[in-house]
Motif scaffolding. Structure first.
Motif, PDB file in Angstrom:
ATOM      1  N   SER A   7       0.845  -1.185   0.000  1.00 14.56           N
ATOM      2  CA  SER A   7       0.000   0.000   0.000  1.00 14.56           C
ATOM      3  C   SER A   7       0.884   1.241   0.000  1.00 14.56           C
ATOM      4  N   GLY A   8       0.294   2.378  -0.301  1.00 14.27           N
ATOM      5  CA  GLY A   8       0.996   3.639  -0.140  1.00 14.27           C
ATOM      6  C   GLY A   8       1.423   4.347  -1.402  1.00 14.27           C
ATOM      7  N   GLY A   9       1.206   3.770  -2.550  1.00 20.73           N
ATOM      8  CA  GLY A   9       1.574   4.458  -3.775  1.00 20.73           C
ATOM      9  C   GLY A   9       0.634   5.619  -4.055  1.00 20.73           C
ATOM     10  N   GLY A  10       0.915   6.335  -5.128  1.00 17.27           N
ATOM     11  CA  GLY A  10       0.063   7.444  -5.506  1.00 17.27           C
ATOM     12  C   GLY A  10       0.822   8.503  -6.263  1.00 17.27           C
ATOM     13  N   LEU A  11       0.287   9.692  -6.222  1.00 14.97           N
ATOM     14  CA  LEU A  11       0.852  10.829  -6.945  1.00 14.97           C
ATOM     15  C   LEU A  11       1.560  11.765  -5.989  1.00 14.97           C
ATOM     16  N   ALA A  12       2.759  12.178  -6.360  1.00 18.18           N
ATOM     17  CA  ALA A  12       3.508  13.149  -5.568  1.00 18.18           C
ATOM     18  C   ALA A  12       4.131  14.179  -6.502  1.00 18.18           C
ATOM     19  N   GLN A  13       4.355  15.338  -6.000  1.00 20.87           N
ATOM     20  CA  GLN A  13       5.034  16.370  -6.776  1.00 20.87           C
ATOM     21  C   GLN A  13       6.545  16.182  -6.659  1.00 20.87           C
ATOM     22  N   PRO A  14       7.286  16.647  -7.628  1.00 21.24           N
ATOM     23  CA  PRO A  14       8.748  16.612  -7.495  1.00 21.24           C
ATOM     24  C   PRO A  14       9.188  17.280  -6.192  1.00 21.24           C
ATOM     25  N   GLY A  15      10.087  16.600  -5.492  1.00 13.89           N
ATOM     26  CA  GLY A  15      10.525  17.073  -4.192  1.00 13.89           C
ATOM     27  C   GLY A  15       9.685  16.576  -3.039  1.00 13.89           C
ATOM     28  N   GLY A  16       8.578  15.940  -3.352  1.00 18.62           N
ATOM     29  CA  GLY A  16       7.681  15.451  -2.324  1.00 18.62           C
ATOM     30  C   GLY A  16       8.080  14.095  -1.778  1.00 18.62           C
ATOM     31  N   SER A  17       7.188  13.534  -0.960  1.00 17.01           N
ATOM     32  CA  SER A  17       7.462  12.267  -0.280  1.00 17.01           C
ATOM     33  C   SER A  17       6.268  11.334  -0.374  1.00 17.01           C
TER      34      SER A  17
END
Length: 112
Positions: A7-17
């Motif tokens: 679990s835990g995938g998804g969308l993040a912005q560059p520089g995010g976590s």
């Protein structure tokens, strides 16, 4: 068929976590080195990080200093904390136990 649940995938912005989790059956968790691989279309699956029974860790050069693998033995769960994400980290991430059992994969997309 041993089942690893991710679990835990998804969308993040560059520089995010993002943080990925993988839960395994207790015997599997205690026996094998746990690891995370990733795969993009048209390429082979490649090792991201691993952690063995002594908690020794190993990382691919392209994630060193940004990703951290850890585990909670009380929960039979391994984690992949991903910081300073880059667009090139976009991939399907797979949890594995010793390279014998695999999770279903979780998509990680890094995009603005």
């Amino acid at each position: 068929q041993v089942q690893l649940v991710e679990s835990g995938g998804g969308l993040a912005q560059p520089g995010g976590s993002l943080r990925l989790s993988c839960t395994a059956p207790p015997f599997i968790f205690r026996t094998y080195t746990m690891g995370w691989y990733r795969q993009v279309p048209g390429k082979e699956r490649s090792l991201v990080a691993s952690i063995d029974r002594t908690d020794a860790t190993d990382y691919a050069d392209f994630v060193k200093g940004r990703f951290t693998i850890s585990k909670d033995s009380s929960q039979n769960t391994v984690y992949l904390q991903m910081n300073s994400l880059k667009p090139e980290d976009t991939a399907v991430y797979y949890c594995t136990a010793g390279g014998h059992s695999w999770g279903q994969g979780t998509q990680v997309t890094v995009s603005s």
